[in-house]
Design a protein around this motif. Sequence first.
Motif, PDB file in Angstrom:
ATOM      1  N   ASP A   4       0.841  -1.191   0.000  1.00 36.50           N
ATOM      2  CA  ASP A   4       0.000   0.000   0.000  1.00 36.50           C
ATOM      3  C   ASP A   4       0.881   1.248   0.000  1.00 36.50           C
ATOM      4  O   ASP A   4       2.122   1.149  -0.056  1.00 36.50           O
ATOM      5  CB  ASP A   4      -1.003  -0.016   1.162  1.00 36.50           C
ATOM      6  N   LEU A   5       0.284   2.418   0.065  1.00 37.15           N
ATOM      7  CA  LEU A   5       1.046   3.660  -0.027  1.00 37.15           C
ATOM      8  C   LEU A   5       2.031   3.835   1.116  1.00 37.15           C
ATOM      9  O   LEU A   5       3.025   4.560   0.986  1.00 37.15           O
ATOM     10  CB  LEU A   5       0.077   4.846  -0.063  1.00 37.15           C
ATOM     11  N   ASN A   6       1.767   3.171   2.252  1.00 39.74           N
ATOM     12  CA  ASN A   6       2.659   3.262   3.408  1.00 39.74           C
ATOM     13  C   ASN A   6       3.684   2.139   3.460  1.00 39.74           C
ATOM     14  O   ASN A   6       4.402   2.009   4.451  1.00 39.74           O
ATOM     15  CB  ASN A   6       1.836   3.269   4.698  1.00 39.74           C
ATOM     16  N   ARG A  29       4.512   1.494  -5.735  1.00 41.30           N
ATOM     17  CA  ARG A  29       3.765   1.954  -4.579  1.00 41.30           C
ATOM     18  C   ARG A  29       4.365   1.386  -3.294  1.00 41.30           C
ATOM     19  O   ARG A  29       4.573   0.196  -3.177  1.00 41.30           O
ATOM     20  CB  ARG A  29       2.304   1.512  -4.713  1.00 41.30           C
TER      21      ARG A  29
END
Length: 385
Positions: free
Chosen positions: A87-89, A273
């Motif tokens: 994910d983005l994190n 990502r």
Amino acid sequence: MSSAILTASADAVPTPDGDLSPGVAWHYGDPLGEQRAASHGVVVVDRSDRSVIELAGPERLTWLHTISSQHVSALPDRRSAENLSLDLNGRVEDHFVITDINDVTWIDTEQFRGAALADFLTKMVFWAQVTPAARADMAVLTLIGPAARTGAVAELLEIPADADVYAAGDLPERHHDEEPLGFWRVMPPIGEGRTTPVVDVVVPRDDVSAWWTAITGAGARPAGMWAHDALRVAAGRARLGIDTDDRTIPHEADWIGGPDQQGAVHLEKGCYRGQETVSRVANIGRAPRRLVLLHLDGATDTRPATGDPVSVGGRSVGRVGTVIDHYELGPIALALVKRAVPVDADLIAGDPESGTAARIDDDLFVPDDSVPAGRAAQDRLRGRS
């Protein structure tokens, strides 16, 4: 999803309710004997619960390279690799295996993430010349044991003796007038010391029973997911959704490395990502947790459950993942624990007051006292030794 092998065998005991591998065999009446056979001979495990996705099109590999963590843009024909979607994190959403063969890239992953991964891939196509398609008509069988690479089973599948990890090849024709359907691939070894060979066989679901009969006829013993998971845990290899949680980053699950390192995250590839988190941990910091193998107290009948806390002196320091009984090691488990927990800590898995005593396996514990390259460079700039 029902397994043809499970429903055809009166000896098969299904996986427990809520298991990540629904509809396949947990064991065939002798789970510890199946593990022993896997360690010294060869067993075949029905893993037809796994979701399979097909990628077709001339840009399938270069496209996949841009949206996932592994370096796959130049993956040769008849090669496999492990890969992640973050994910983005930088937290792990998907762990999957890819095999490129005959101008098609095959992906297989945990059943509970199959639909979500297929949906993500479809949404990310944009203008790329690639077509993702869920393939519910394909299934995975897994061979485990030294005799998976030599002898009658290897001859049946036509696996070369010198095939290395992640090598893949066509399955032989079962009839002279048929094109080969399905493929084999060599996966990283599992078991104690990570020395027990693993070979996956991906075949049309309609042919699973025929291949199962041929493979067992060549000498492989039927085994369930208990045997597969016990040897996987003994090797310290994480499984998505049971040894990971919604905070897990790749470093914590020991998934860093290119195919040559049998990892799923290449540290020298382009943007994807979640890359910022991976790069920051690799170059400046350290992951907050680490994957460890726990030896559980076998003197008690109680066992911790996946998701239970791991504690020291009443203070939570981690979470329990897979819990399994191993034919030689006894009760063992994987756990994510805080990096500062020492290897000789007296741990409790489960309820801090009434849980199971546990110790970290020091053979798989790698001390991480090195200084990351980025931090070393910062220290030099600041005049620190």
